[in-house]
Scaffold this motif. Structure first.
Motif, PDB file in Angstrom:
ATOM      1  N   SER A 159       0.927  -1.041   0.106  1.00 22.26           N
ATOM      2  CA  SER A 159       0.058   0.077  -0.097  1.00 22.26           C
ATOM      3  C   SER A 159       0.817   1.201   0.020  1.00 22.26           C
ATOM      4  O   SER A 159       1.984   1.351   0.462  1.00 22.26           O
ATOM      5  CB  SER A 159      -1.032  -0.018   1.430  1.00 22.26           C
ATOM      6  OG  SER A 159      -0.054   0.072   2.496  1.00 22.26           O
ATOM      7  N   GLY A 176      -4.291  -6.317   4.679  1.00 20.65           N
ATOM      8  CA  GLY A 176      -5.873  -5.970   4.587  1.00 20.65           C
ATOM      9  C   GLY A 176      -5.916  -4.578   5.516  1.00 20.65           C
ATOM     10  O   GLY A 176      -4.993  -4.227   6.253  1.00 20.65           O
ATOM     11  N   LEU A 177      -7.155  -4.418   5.827  1.00 24.68           N
ATOM     12  CA  LEU A 177      -7.708  -3.277   6.525  1.00 24.68           C
ATOM     13  C   LEU A 177      -8.730  -3.699   7.560  1.00 24.68           C
ATOM     14  O   LEU A 177      -9.478  -4.433   7.175  1.00 24.68           O
ATOM     15  CB  LEU A 177      -8.244  -2.121   5.696  1.00 24.68           C
ATOM     16  CG  LEU A 177      -7.178  -0.991   5.109  1.00 24.68           C
ATOM     17  CD1 LEU A 177      -7.998   0.095   4.276  1.00 24.68           C
ATOM     18  CD2 LEU A 177      -6.401  -0.401   6.061  1.00 24.68           C
ATOM     19  N   PRO A 202     -14.035  -0.377   6.517  1.00 26.26           N
ATOM     20  CA  PRO A 202     -12.378  -0.133   5.858  1.00 26.26           C
ATOM     21  C   PRO A 202     -12.562   0.595   4.486  1.00 26.26           C
ATOM     22  O   PRO A 202     -13.243  -0.058   3.815  1.00 26.26           O
ATOM     23  CB  PRO A 202     -11.744  -1.245   5.902  1.00 26.26           C
ATOM     24  CG  PRO A 202     -13.029  -2.572   6.189  1.00 26.26           C
ATOM     25  CD  PRO A 202     -13.996  -1.713   6.826  1.00 26.26           C
ATOM     26  N   PRO A 254      -9.796   1.854   1.587  1.00 27.65           N
ATOM     27  CA  PRO A 254      -8.465   2.270   1.141  1.00 27.65           C
ATOM     28  C   PRO A 254      -8.185   3.592   0.448  1.00 27.65           C
ATOM     29  O   PRO A 254      -9.139   3.904   0.059  1.00 27.65           O
ATOM     30  CB  PRO A 254      -8.072   1.135   0.145  1.00 27.65           C
ATOM     31  CG  PRO A 254      -9.167  -0.177   0.304  1.00 27.65           C
ATOM     32  CD  PRO A 254     -10.542   0.602   0.981  1.00 27.65           C
ATOM     33  N   HIS A 279      -7.421  -8.045   1.833  1.00 26.67           N
ATOM     34  CA  HIS A 279      -8.575  -8.201   2.703  1.00 26.67           C
ATOM     35  C   HIS A 279      -9.265  -6.860   2.938  1.00 26.67           C
ATOM     36  O   HIS A 279      -8.346  -6.105   3.555  1.00 26.67           O
ATOM     37  CB  HIS A 279      -8.340  -8.927   3.882  1.00 26.67           C
ATOM     38  CG  HIS A 279      -7.703 -10.303   3.490  1.00 26.67           C
ATOM     39  ND1 HIS A 279      -8.284 -11.535   3.021  1.00 26.67           N
ATOM     40  CD2 HIS A 279      -6.436 -10.701   3.275  1.00 26.67           C
ATOM     41  CE1 HIS A 279      -7.798 -12.469   2.657  1.00 26.67           C
ATOM     42  NE2 HIS A 279      -6.200 -12.005   2.856  1.00 26.67           N
ATOM     43  N   LEU A 280     -10.532  -6.742   3.301  1.00 22.96           N
ATOM     44  CA  LEU A 280     -11.108  -5.530   3.625  1.00 22.96           C
ATOM     45  C   LEU A 280     -12.094  -6.000   4.474  1.00 22.96           C
ATOM     46  O   LEU A 280     -13.046  -6.774   4.307  1.00 22.96           O
ATOM     47  CB  LEU A 280     -11.957  -4.833   2.762  1.00 22.96           C
ATOM     48  CG  LEU A 280     -10.906  -3.865   1.763  1.00 22.96           C
ATOM     49  CD1 LEU A 280     -11.937  -3.339   0.963  1.00 22.96           C
ATOM     50  CD2 LEU A 280      -9.926  -3.106   2.504  1.00 22.96           C
ATOM     51  N   GLN A 292     -14.921  -6.160   7.772  1.00 21.78           N
ATOM     52  CA  GLN A 292     -15.579  -5.031   8.342  1.00 21.78           C
ATOM     53  C   GLN A 292     -16.198  -5.597   9.824  1.00 21.78           C
ATOM     54  O   GLN A 292     -16.900  -6.876   9.599  1.00 21.78           O
ATOM     55  CB  GLN A 292     -16.823  -4.403   7.570  1.00 21.78           C
ATOM     56  CG  GLN A 292     -17.488  -3.591   8.144  1.00 21.78           C
ATOM     57  CD  GLN A 292     -18.664  -3.121   7.370  1.00 21.78           C
ATOM     58  OE1 GLN A 292     -18.728  -3.386   5.895  1.00 21.78           O
ATOM     59  NE2 GLN A 292     -19.546  -2.249   7.584  1.00 21.78           N
ATOM     60  N   SER A 305     -11.430   2.946   9.342  1.00 28.04           N
ATOM     61  CA  SER A 305     -10.247   2.276   9.153  1.00 28.04           C
ATOM     62  C   SER A 305      -9.273   2.395  10.157  1.00 28.04           C
ATOM     63  O   SER A 305      -8.498   3.130  10.369  1.00 28.04           O
ATOM     64  CB  SER A 305      -9.686   2.880   7.694  1.00 28.04           C
ATOM     65  OG  SER A 305     -10.503   2.714   6.758  1.00 28.04           O
ATOM     66  N   GLU A 349      -4.147  -1.561   9.780  1.00 21.98           N
ATOM     67  CA  GLU A 349      -3.651  -2.110   8.360  1.00 21.98           C
ATOM     68  C   GLU A 349      -2.940  -3.271   9.159  1.00 21.98           C
ATOM     69  O   GLU A 349      -2.314  -3.342  10.017  1.00 21.98           O
ATOM     70  CB  GLU A 349      -2.974  -1.242   7.698  1.00 21.98           C
ATOM     71  CG  GLU A 349      -2.006  -1.940   6.536  1.00 21.98           C
ATOM     72  CD  GLU A 349      -1.050  -0.842   5.799  1.00 21.98           C
ATOM     73  OE1 GLU A 349      -0.696  -1.280   4.963  1.00 21.98           O
ATOM     74  OE2 GLU A 349      -1.134   0.407   6.322  1.00 21.98           O
TER      75      GLU A 349
END
Length: 207
Positions: free
Chosen positions: A66, A119-120, A125, A127, A135-136, A138, A149, A152
């Protein structure tokens, strides 16, 4: 004459709307209530002073998975000379690709997520436009102690790390008998299997 709140027709001389009960002088602006929680996160405790930083370097190519503010806050350190030297010659070999290790995250909210890569984690979340994550995740937090968010995560040489994204209530890593470690926002902290990562009122265990 029509009600300015619900639009119902009002008879002449009416003082209140028969449909919604609003005063005939009420407008959408006067009926608007102030948001009791204008901020993103409900602060549940003051942030503790910064503790000793246990951070890891960025990836050998000088970047990361990222490109957001969290990545820019951490300089490249501890890299071998051959990792940063430019490749040259016909016999130069491409760097080997390391397959990400699989980890399981068990959340206090009941979810269990198997992850690889980056991921977040947060209530919602999102980005940055230049960021890409595998991965996101929630999680539900009605008390809003978890930021949208919040943190990370990723891997460095197969080891799991977390990075607080300047959340409202911070991130704490616990692995008894070692003392709790509050993460400094914008830095990556290695987290061993079995450790507990606290995010506001919620937490997850890395397995």
């Amino acid at each position: 004459m029509n009600c300015q709140i619900c639009g119902a027709h009002l008879p002449a001389g009416a003082m209140f709307c028969g449909g919604c009960g609003s005063s005939t002088t009420a407008t959408p602006l006067t009926r608007k209530r102030a948001d009791p929680r204008p901020s993103d996160t409900t602060i549940i405790q003051p942030l503790a002073p910064r503790s000793t930083v246990i951070s890891v370097p960025l990836w050998p190519d000088g970047g990361s998975h990222s490109d957001g503010p969290a990545s820019a806050a951490q300089p490249v350190t501890g890299l071998p000379a051959e990792a940063s030297a430019p490749s040259g010659g016909a016999h130069a070999s491409a760097p080997a690709t390391v397959e990400p290790t699989r980890y399981t995250l068990q959340f206090s909210t009941g979810e269990t997520v198997s992850v690889r890569g980056t991921g977040l984690i947060g209530r919602r979340p999102l980005p940055q436009p230049s960021e890409r994550f595998d991965h996101l995740i929630q999680i539900t937090d009605l008390g809003m102690s978890v930021s949208k968010s919040h943190l990370e995560f990723g891997q460095h040489d197969g080891e799991f790390w977390v990075n607080d994204r300047f959340s409202g209530n911070g991130t704490v890593v616990r692995r008894p008998p070692a003392p709790a470690l509050r993460c400094e926002p914008g830095r990556r902290y290695l987290v061993a299997r079995g450790a507990r990562v606290e995010i506001g009122d919620q937490f997850f265990v890395v397995l």
